[in-house]
Write an enzyme that holds these catalytic residues in place. Structure first.
Site, PDB file in Angstrom:
ATOM      1  N   SER A 138      51.438  45.280  47.708  1.00 37.34           N
ATOM      2  CA  SER A 138      50.554  44.869  46.633  1.00 37.34           C
ATOM      3  C   SER A 138      51.243  43.705  45.930  1.00 37.34           C
ATOM      4  CB  SER A 138      50.370  46.049  45.666  1.00 37.34           C
ATOM      5  OG  SER A 138      49.654  45.637  44.528  1.00 37.34           O
ATOM      6  N   LYS A 164      47.670  43.205  49.934  1.00 36.42           N
ATOM      7  CA  LYS A 164      46.696  43.416  48.853  1.00 36.42           C
ATOM      8  C   LYS A 164      47.073  42.486  47.715  1.00 36.42           C
ATOM      9  CE  LYS A 164      46.593  46.999  45.350  1.00 36.42           C
ATOM     10  NZ  LYS A 164      46.681  48.456  45.109  1.00 36.42           N
ATOM     11  N   LYS A 166      46.189  41.190  43.675  1.00 35.78           N
ATOM     12  CA  LYS A 166      45.523  41.531  42.428  1.00 35.78           C
ATOM     13  C   LYS A 166      44.575  40.395  42.062  1.00 35.78           C
ATOM     14  CE  LYS A 166      47.663  45.414  41.381  1.00 35.78           C
ATOM     15  NZ  LYS A 166      46.918  46.684  41.191  1.00 35.78           N
ATOM     16  N   ASP A 191      42.512  43.988  44.572  1.00 31.73           N
ATOM     17  CA  ASP A 191      42.466  45.060  43.575  1.00 31.73           C
ATOM     18  C   ASP A 191      42.231  44.455  42.199  1.00 31.73           C
ATOM     19  OD1 ASP A 191      42.794  47.294  41.987  1.00 31.73           O
ATOM     20  OD2 ASP A 191      44.828  47.759  42.652  1.00 31.73           O
ATOM     21  N   GLU A 216      39.235  47.004  45.553  1.00 31.36           N
ATOM     22  CA  GLU A 216      39.670  48.220  44.872  1.00 31.36           C
ATOM     23  C   GLU A 216      39.304  48.168  43.388  1.00 31.36           C
ATOM     24  OE1 GLU A 216      43.782  48.902  45.790  1.00 31.36           O
ATOM     25  OE2 GLU A 216      44.060  50.305  44.135  1.00 31.36           O
ATOM     26  N   ASP A 241      40.246  53.778  42.876  1.00 30.71           N
ATOM     27  CA  ASP A 241      41.597  54.166  42.490  1.00 30.71           C
ATOM     28  C   ASP A 241      41.475  54.933  41.160  1.00 30.71           C
ATOM     29  OD1 ASP A 241      44.197  54.256  41.437  1.00 30.71           O
ATOM     30  OD2 ASP A 241      44.683  52.167  41.797  1.00 30.71           O
ATOM     31  N   LYS A 265      46.754  58.417  44.621  1.00 30.78           N
ATOM     32  CA  LYS A 265      48.055  58.310  43.956  1.00 30.78           C
ATOM     33  C   LYS A 265      48.421  59.703  43.485  1.00 30.78           C
ATOM     34  CE  LYS A 265      47.704  53.544  42.364  1.00 30.78           C
ATOM     35  NZ  LYS A 265      47.251  52.676  41.256  1.00 30.78           N
ATOM     36  N   GLY A 293      50.489  53.038  44.893  1.00 32.11           N
ATOM     37  CA  GLY A 293      51.793  53.050  44.234  1.00 32.11           C
ATOM     38  C   GLY A 293      51.660  52.679  42.772  1.00 32.11           C
TER      39      GLY A 293
HETATM   40  O1  OSB Z   1      46.232  49.662  40.796  1.00 31.33           O
HETATM   41  O2  OSB Z   1      47.367  50.000  42.536  1.00 31.33           O
HETATM   42  C1  OSB Z   1      47.315  49.716  41.340  1.00 31.33           C
HETATM   43  C2  OSB Z   1      50.820  48.870  40.058  1.00 31.33           C
HETATM   44  C3  OSB Z   1      50.730  49.271  38.751  1.00 31.33           C
HETATM   45  C4  OSB Z   1      49.527  49.756  38.293  1.00 31.33           C
HETATM   46  C5  OSB Z   1      48.431  49.862  39.154  1.00 31.33           C
HETATM   47  C6  OSB Z   1      48.537  49.495  40.472  1.00 31.33           C
HETATM   48  C7  OSB Z   1      49.750  48.948  40.929  1.00 31.33           C
HETATM   49  C8  OSB Z   1      49.959  48.441  42.263  1.00 31.33           C
HETATM   50  C9  OSB Z   1      51.374  48.497  42.740  1.00 31.33           C
HETATM   51  O3  OSB Z   1      49.110  47.892  42.927  1.00 31.33           O
HETATM   52  C10 OSB Z   1      51.589  49.186  44.023  1.00 31.33           C
HETATM   53  C11 OSB Z   1      53.065  49.429  44.271  1.00 31.33           C
HETATM   54  O4  OSB Z   1      53.662  50.301  43.617  1.00 31.33           O
HETATM   55  O5  OSB Z   1      53.609  48.743  45.120  1.00 31.33           O
HETATM   56 MG    MG Z   2      44.712  49.988  42.196  1.00 31.63          MG
END
Ligand code: OSB
Ligand code: MG
Length: 377
Positions: A138, A164, A166, A191, A216, A241, A265, A293
């Site tokens: 991510s 992925k 953001k 995401d 996402e 999510d 998660k 994560g």
């Molecule tokens: O939405 O998946 C998420 C990190 C912090 C808060 C929300 C998210 C995330 C990530 C990180 O996408 C994923 C990772 O821990 O590598």
């Molecule tokens: Mg997410």
């Protein structure tokens, strides 16, 4: 197996990230890691509360988690006997929500049970469907698109199987277009962490051109109905999510057509019992899942690896190498990823890694020990 919870120790550590992580709700440079240690018969199990420093992803935050564990949840379960880790969640006091806080404790009880029995955690939870976990990454919002493209290049070279990114309004269509220009065939997803509303449906429809594996959580963190409306209008699969906090939500979202994929998660669903229930509900409906994560330390990362070995975790997750986040992790060895973009399951008891207790001690800025007979709130 039955065990008695003799002591619960909650620690909070501050750990700097090697690189800031930015989502639609903000930028993180330092994590507060909340560790839960549960002790029985001289053996300890460890869990991690995966909430953020601020209640911006969901309602939970580190300070709240610490107080809830110290003053309410810890005192309610310490000194009591647990018939099995699978039953532990039923002993929790009737706290609404705060699933990550409860989940940190629940995961510690699972690790403890596995260690007491001398078996790997992945076996304990019914996993082991694969010996190597497929990994994705991510990647947060960057200062420039060039920096993002460079990061994607680096992760692909490291072997990661899926990228992925953001997104948020103003960092979406243009950015994804640039990515697709440079990396045509890669497995790519986006995401939004709830940055859009249903009024943006026409705008989001433009993402169909990029053949994403999924988008996402585009809409509100607690809204399944609008996601169902949006999914009808998009060719791109919607993955939920934030919205999915238990099996009932998963079943309702699937029934309404609100998603075609689910991110599980551990914390968000309250631990392994919740995660397995969501996993099973999705599997019954033919909906694939993957492991999300929350910028975990090695403890949460190790739990995620075990979870990812369940049957229906068929898509690469957000579980990646320790070194992507930490200069030095608190487990030994750190989590490593093969050149094929996988993490191998380990056969050691419990979650399979040693804790670096000296380093944990040095990073700890706050601690609470909960023993039987001591008054809670
Ligand atoms: O939405 O998946 C998420 C990190 C912090 C808060 C929300 C998210 C995330 C990530 C990180 O996408 C994923 C990772 O821990 O590598
Ligand atoms: Mg997410």
């Amino acid at each position: 197996m039955a065990l008695r919870i003799e002591r619960i120790t909650v620690r909070q550590l501050q750990m700097p990230l090697v690189h800031f992580f930015e989502t639609s709700f903000g930028r993180t440079t330092h994590r507060i890691i909340t560790l839960v240690e549960v002790t029985s018969g001289g053996v300890s199990g460890w869990g991690e509360v995966t909430c953020g420093e601020r209640p911006f992803f969901n309602e939970e935050w580190a300070e709240g988690a610490f107080l809830l564990l110290r003053d309410l949840i810890g005192p309610a379960v310490v000194g009591r006997e647990v018939s099995s880790a699978a039953e532990f969640h039923k002993m929790l006091p009737p706290v609404r929500g705060h699933l990550m806080t409860k989940g940190g404790l629940e995961c510690a009880v699972w690790d403890l049970e596995a260690r007491l029995e001398g078996v790997p955690l992945w076996r304990k939870i019914g996993g082991g469907a694969r010996r190597e976990i497929p990994c994705g990454v991510s990647i947060g919002i960057q200062d420039t698109v060039e920096q993002l493209l460079e990061k994607i290049q680096t992760e692909l070279e490291a072997g990661y199987q899926r990228i992925k990114v953001k997104i948020k309004p103003g960092w979406d269509v243009g950015v994804l277009g640039r990515i697709r220009e440079k990396f045509q065939g890669i497995k790519l997803s986006a995401d939004a962490n709830s940055a859009y509303t249903l009024g943006d449906a026409a705008h989001l429809k433009q993402l169909d051109a990029f053949h994403l594996m999924m988008i996402e959580q585009p809409l509100a963190w607690d809204d399944i109905i609008d996601h169902a409306e949006l999914q009808k209008q998009l060719a791109t699969p919607v993955c939920l999510d934030e919205c999915i906090r238990g099996a009932r939500h998963a079943e309702q979202a699937i029934r309404l057509g609100a998603c075609r994929v689910i991110n599980i998660k551990l914390g968000r669903v309250g631990g392994f019992a919740g995660a397995r229930a969501v996993h099973d509900a999705a599997e019954r409906a033919g909906i694939p899942v993957w492991c999300g994560g929350m910028l975990e330390s090695g403890v949460g990362r190790a739990h995620n690896i075990a979870l990812s070995s369940l049957e229906n975790f068929t898509l690469p997750g957000d579980v990646s190498a320790s070194k992507r986040y930490w200069e030095r992790d608190i487990i030994d060895p750190p989590v490593e990823v093969t050149p094929e973009g996988t993490i191998r399951l380990r056969d050691e008891p419990g979650f399979g890694y040693e804790l670096d207790l000296d380093y944990i001690e040095r990073l700890t800025f706050r601690r609470a020990e909960i023993r039987p007979g001591e008054a809670g709130a």
